[in-house]
Design an enzyme around this catalytic site. Structure first.
Site, PDB file in Angstrom:
ATOM      1  N   GLU A 114     -30.349  12.750 113.242  1.00  0.00           N
ATOM      2  CA  GLU A 114     -29.393  13.713 113.781  1.00  0.00           C
ATOM      3  C   GLU A 114     -30.046  14.607 114.818  1.00  0.00           C
ATOM      4  O   GLU A 114     -31.242  14.870 114.764  1.00  0.00           O
ATOM      5  CB  GLU A 114     -28.853  14.586 112.644  1.00  0.00           C
ATOM      6  CG  GLU A 114     -27.969  13.813 111.724  1.00  0.00           C
ATOM      7  CD  GLU A 114     -27.483  14.645 110.549  1.00  0.00           C
ATOM      8  OE1 GLU A 114     -27.350  15.868 110.675  1.00  0.00           O
ATOM      9  OE2 GLU A 114     -27.251  14.030 109.500  1.00  0.00           O
ATOM     10  N   CYS A 127     -31.670  20.608 119.593  1.00  0.00           N
ATOM     11  CA  CYS A 127     -32.357  20.661 118.299  1.00  0.00           C
ATOM     12  C   CYS A 127     -32.641  19.218 117.895  1.00  0.00           C
ATOM     13  O   CYS A 127     -31.718  18.445 117.641  1.00  0.00           O
ATOM     14  CB  CYS A 127     -31.451  21.346 117.273  1.00  0.00           C
ATOM     15  SG  CYS A 127     -32.123  21.281 115.602  1.00  0.00           S
ATOM     16  N   CYS A 134     -37.267  12.995 105.312  1.00  0.00           N
ATOM     17  CA  CYS A 134     -38.353  13.967 105.092  1.00  0.00           C
ATOM     18  C   CYS A 134     -38.909  13.757 103.687  1.00  0.00           C
ATOM     19  O   CYS A 134     -38.180  13.447 102.764  1.00  0.00           O
ATOM     20  CB  CYS A 134     -37.812  15.383 105.239  1.00  0.00           C
ATOM     21  SG  CYS A 134     -39.091  16.649 105.127  1.00  0.00           S
ATOM     22  N   CYS A 138     -37.171  19.721  99.721  1.00  0.00           N
ATOM     23  CA  CYS A 138     -36.610  21.065  99.457  1.00  0.00           C
ATOM     24  C   CYS A 138     -35.225  20.891  98.823  1.00  0.00           C
ATOM     25  O   CYS A 138     -34.425  20.076  99.276  1.00  0.00           O
ATOM     26  CB  CYS A 138     -36.525  21.878 100.745  1.00  0.00           C
ATOM     27  SG  CYS A 138     -38.115  22.014 101.574  1.00  0.00           S
ATOM     28  N   CYS A 141     -31.815  21.205 100.883  1.00  0.00           N
ATOM     29  CA  CYS A 141     -31.732  20.524 102.182  1.00  0.00           C
ATOM     30  C   CYS A 141     -31.198  19.091 102.054  1.00  0.00           C
ATOM     31  O   CYS A 141     -31.718  18.290 101.272  1.00  0.00           O
ATOM     32  CB  CYS A 141     -33.127  20.510 102.803  1.00  0.00           C
ATOM     33  SG  CYS A 141     -33.228  19.580 104.329  1.00  0.00           S
ATOM     34  N   GLU A 182     -40.215  17.024 108.863  1.00  0.00           N
ATOM     35  CA  GLU A 182     -41.194  18.107 108.892  1.00  0.00           C
ATOM     36  C   GLU A 182     -42.167  17.814 110.051  1.00  0.00           C
ATOM     37  O   GLU A 182     -42.997  16.903 109.949  1.00  0.00           O
ATOM     38  CB  GLU A 182     -41.920  18.155 107.534  1.00  0.00           C
ATOM     39  CG  GLU A 182     -43.145  19.031 107.486  1.00  0.00           C
ATOM     40  CD  GLU A 182     -42.960  20.433 108.086  1.00  0.00           C
ATOM     41  OE1 GLU A 182     -41.993  21.122 107.750  1.00  0.00           O
ATOM     42  OE2 GLU A 182     -43.813  20.820 108.898  1.00  0.00           O
ATOM     43  N   CYS A 355     -27.935  19.813 108.626  1.00  0.00           N
ATOM     44  CA  CYS A 355     -28.707  18.686 109.127  1.00  0.00           C
ATOM     45  C   CYS A 355     -29.106  17.717 108.007  1.00  0.00           C
ATOM     46  O   CYS A 355     -29.645  18.112 107.001  1.00  0.00           O
ATOM     47  CB  CYS A 355     -29.927  19.198 109.859  1.00  0.00           C
ATOM     48  SG  CYS A 355     -30.258  18.188 111.269  1.00  0.00           S
TER      49      CYS A 355
HETATM   50  N1  SAH Z   1     -38.854  20.698 108.115  1.00  0.00           N
HETATM   51  C1  SAH Z   1     -38.835  21.843 108.931  1.00  0.00           C
HETATM   52  C2  SAH Z   1     -37.847  21.769 110.068  1.00  0.00           C
HETATM   53  C3  SAH Z   1     -36.537  21.122 109.821  1.00  0.00           C
HETATM   54  S1  SAH Z   1     -35.435  21.955 108.756  1.00  0.00           S
HETATM   55  C4  SAH Z   1     -38.598  23.074 108.084  1.00  0.00           C
HETATM   56  O1  SAH Z   1     -38.284  22.947 106.912  1.00  0.00           O
HETATM   57  O2  SAH Z   1     -38.786  24.158 108.609  1.00  0.00           O
HETATM   58  C5  SAH Z   1     -34.811  23.232 109.835  1.00  0.00           C
HETATM   59  C6  SAH Z   1     -34.429  24.504 109.112  1.00  0.00           C
HETATM   60  O3  SAH Z   1     -33.217  24.323 108.360  1.00  0.00           O
HETATM   61  C7  SAH Z   1     -35.467  25.005 108.129  1.00  0.00           C
HETATM   62  O4  SAH Z   1     -35.648  26.398 108.239  1.00  0.00           O
HETATM   63  C8  SAH Z   1     -34.840  24.648 106.812  1.00  0.00           C
HETATM   64  O5  SAH Z   1     -35.375  25.373 105.763  1.00  0.00           O
HETATM   65  C9  SAH Z   1     -33.386  24.926 107.100  1.00  0.00           C
HETATM   66  N2  SAH Z   1     -32.425  24.365 106.156  1.00  0.00           N
HETATM   67  C10 SAH Z   1     -32.475  23.182 105.523  1.00  0.00           C
HETATM   68  N3  SAH Z   1     -31.392  23.023 104.733  1.00  0.00           N
HETATM   69  C11 SAH Z   1     -30.649  24.132 104.870  1.00  0.00           C
HETATM   70  C12 SAH Z   1     -29.422  24.577 104.317  1.00  0.00           C
HETATM   71  N4  SAH Z   1     -28.750  23.836 103.436  1.00  0.00           N
HETATM   72  N5  SAH Z   1     -28.954  25.794 104.694  1.00  0.00           N
HETATM   73  C13 SAH Z   1     -29.623  26.557 105.590  1.00  0.00           C
HETATM   74  N6  SAH Z   1     -30.794  26.192 106.145  1.00  0.00           N
HETATM   75  C14 SAH Z   1     -31.309  25.000 105.788  1.00  0.00           C
HETATM   76 FE1  SF4 Z   2     -37.892  18.623 104.968  1.00  0.00          FE
HETATM   77 FE2  SF4 Z   2     -37.466  20.946 106.240  1.00  0.00          FE
HETATM   78 FE3  SF4 Z   2     -35.541  19.788 104.748  1.00  0.00          FE
HETATM   79 FE4  SF4 Z   2     -37.635  20.857 103.542  1.00  0.00          FE
HETATM   80  S1  SF4 Z   2     -36.110  21.955 104.770  1.00  0.00           S
HETATM   81  S2  SF4 Z   2     -36.744  18.853 103.059  1.00  0.00           S
HETATM   82  S3  SF4 Z   2     -39.252  20.401 104.986  1.00  0.00           S
HETATM   83  S4  SF4 Z   2     -36.430  18.986 106.601  1.00  0.00           S
END
Ligand code: SAH
Ligand code: SF4
Length: 371
Positions: A114, A127, A134, A138, A141, A182, A355
């Site tokens: 995406e 973006c 990944c 988390c 996510c 990541e 995302c």
């Molecule tokens: N892996 C990296 C970058 C990609 S994620 C990271 O984790 O920073 C981009 C951003 O979206 C990160 O700050 C992540 O924590 C956030 N993110 C992921 N899932 C989310 C959600 N459900 N709601 C809000 N932010 C989210």
């Molecule tokens: Fe990966 Fe970033 Fe999503 Fe965590 S928040 S699972 S590091 S993409």
């Protein structure tokens, strides 16, 4: 690769290989100009050809035949030895509220990621994803829920920007590495991408117009700091203490908040760049007054800015956005501690399946069709 993902992709041709042989073609758009010079010298070609080809590749050509100032003979040699990585539009969602476009791009081997195009007053921001999936897991996510498929190459990161530019006939001025994946877990390709995207013969996007977001892979933050690249570092903190952070972000069990903030301090000392801390506000999990006060204490002494993001609810997580009043109170407590925080403006809220969701949904649909 997960079973579902491989089902979706196995039909597609892998263009990296010459048919019938095991020779892997070179990913020419990931090469620095000096590397192109070396390769072309080996083909008996002069140096200036490398600059011409580099410009073509970064202007977004899809085939060697579009390189009209290159001889047919050289084009044939390039076709035999190299491939041009591309991002094709698999799906596209356009927001009805603002100029935000969400893409599902597919690469030469059929892998999908995406990418989002956003319009701000200062121009267009892309973006981009750095990995398909990944490994970090988390819990909030959608990308993390979908598992890991593979790293993206530098050219695949560039291709996402080129495809969005071509589709909208615009120039993108800012890039955020905040899509799927990541970035610091794909360090070498990401650094290669940064050097290529900033090249004056390429897309020429300066490092000050680029933000990289990480969940906190501490040794890589030190490495990045030592490179003094001048990009903006965003750190996904999302919790004020190890107890909450380890529950939501498994990486915290390897590198805890103390280690992470020490690395952040090193980054700001080395680069003089302010760090943005991302904090997804999750109802009842990390949004109490006590959490705000603790966060304020932890960030003292670091040149920081906090972005509060009402969490996007993702199917299966059960997490809900914090209430507006809660977010306001949280911001006030941070302000009292001397920390500036802003609530992230959410663009494209109607298409903001956060995302990772669009890809996941598509994979599910396709595997359902195949059953
Ligand atoms: N892996 C990296 C970058 C990609 S994620 C990271 O984790 O920073 C981009 C951003 O979206 C990160 O700050 C992540 O924590 C956030 N993110 C992921 N899932 C989310 C959600 N459900 N709601 C809000 N932010 C989210
Ligand atoms: Fe990966 Fe970033 Fe999503 Fe965590 S928040 S699972 S590091 S993409």
């Amino acid at each position: 690769m997960t079973g579902q993902v491989s089902k979706l992709f196995r039909k597609k041709e892998n263009l990296h290989r010459t048919s019938g042989s095991e020779i892997v073609k070179k990913d020419i758009k990931s090469m620095y100009q000096e590397e192109l010079e070396g390769m072309l010298a080996g083909m008996g070609e002069p140096r200036f050809r490398a600059a011409q080809i580099f410009r073509w590749l970064h202007s977004g050509v899809k085939s060697f035949d579009e390189m009209t100032n290159i001889s047919k003979d050289l084009r044939r040699k390039l076709i035999e030895n190299c491939y041009i990585s591309q991002a094709g539009i698999e799906k596209k969602l356009i927001s009805a509220y603002d100029y935000t476009v969400k893409y599902l791009f597919s690469f030469n081997d059929g892998e999908t990621v995406e990418s989002v195009l956003m319009k701000y007053h200062h121009g267009y921001t892309s973006c981009i994803s750095t990995q398909a999936g990944c490994k970090m897991g988390c819990t909030f996510c959608a990308t993390g829920k979908g598992g890991f498929s593979r790293n993206l190459t530098a050219s695949e990161m560039l291709s996402q920007i080129q495809a969005a530019q071509a589709d909208n006939n615009i120039r993108i001025s800012n890039v955020v590495l905040m899509g799927m994946g990541e970035p610091l877990d794909n360090f070498d390709n990401v650094v290669r991408f940064l050097r290529l995207v900033g090249d004056e013969n390429g897309l020429n996007i300066g490092m000050r117009h680029i933000s990289l977001s990480t969940c906190g892979i501490v040794p890589r933050i030190y490495e990045l700091a030592d490179m003094k690249l001048q990009i903006t570092l965003s750190v996904s903190l999302h919790a004020p203490n190890d107890e909450i952070r380890s529950r939501t972000m498994p990486i915290n069990r390897k590198y805890d908040i103390t280690q992470l903030l020490k690395a952040c301090k090193y980054y700001t000392d080395k680069t003089s760049r302010r760090i943005s801390f991302e904090y997804a506000m999750i109802d009842g999990i990390n949004d109490s007054d006590a959490c705000a006060a603790e966060l304020g204490r932890r960030l003292r002494g670091i040149i920081a800015h906090v972005n509060l993001i009402p969490v996007n609810s993702v199917e299966e997580t059960g997490y809900k956005k914090s209430k507006k009043d809660r977010i306001r109170r949280f911001t006030e407590i941070l302000a009292q501690a001397g920390i500036t925080a802003t609530v992230r403006r959410t663009l494209g809220s109607d298409i903001n399946a956060s995302c990772g969701q669009l890809r996941r949904q598509t994979i599910k649909e396709n595997s359902a069709k195949e059953v």
